[in-house]
Design a protein around this motif. Structure first.
Motif: not given
Length: 157
Positions: A72-75, A109-128
């Motif tokens: 997931l590309l997640d903040e 953002g993502f539903s809890q089901d998507v978070y549960n399925k994810a193998n990892g999370k990456i953030s491209l920046s602290k900025m929005t």
């Protein structure tokens, strides 16, 4: 290995789309890459944030196969520089997985089901950034990562 990017909603800015097309074409020299766009939820204004995340989550999960590795590309994800990201890509290629799937969620953002399925999370920046711009930034970073792995001059150290 193939890489797929899943995103919610089409890119309506022709300039961004043109740049995304350019980097997508360049990526084709290194790896099989595709973008899967999920249409915006109809009548989303009538839904709560949670309901919208749930509907988008169901659509995201329907695009996956059992063997996909989902990132997931997640903040709140791990931040890394371009060199570390290239090593991250290499590690996944070496692992023998068939498909690495990155997802840009909807506006909430993502539903809890998507978070549960994810193998990892990456953030491209602290900025929005807008979800459309993140697509371009991510595709460019994928391209940069492969040029780093091939020791090509695109990335200057």
């Amino acid at each position: 290995m193939t890489i797929k990017l899943i995103a919610i909603g089409k890119t309506d800015n022709n300039n961004l789309q043109s740049l995304m097309d350019d980097y997508t074409k360049r990526l084709g020299f290194y790896i099989k890459f595709s973008i899967d766009i999920i249409q915006d939820i109809k009548k989303a204004k009538n839904l709560s944030e949670e309901q919208q995340k749930q509907k988008e989550g169901e659509l995201i999960l329907s695009k996956l196969t059992a063997t996909d590795v989902l990132i997931l590309l997640d903040e709140n994800g791990k931040q890394q520089d371009s060199l570390a990201f290239s090593e991250y890509l290499q590690k996944h290629m070496n692992s023998g997985i068939k498909q690495l799937v990155f997802v840009i969620g909807g506006p909430y953002g993502f539903s809890q089901d998507v978070y549960n399925k994810a193998n990892g999370k990456i953030s491209l920046s602290k900025m929005t950034f807008s979800h459309q711009m993140i697509r371009l930034f991510f595709i460019e970073q994928l391209y940069r990562g492969f040029t780093i792995l091939k020791n090509e001059p695109y990335h200057h150290r």
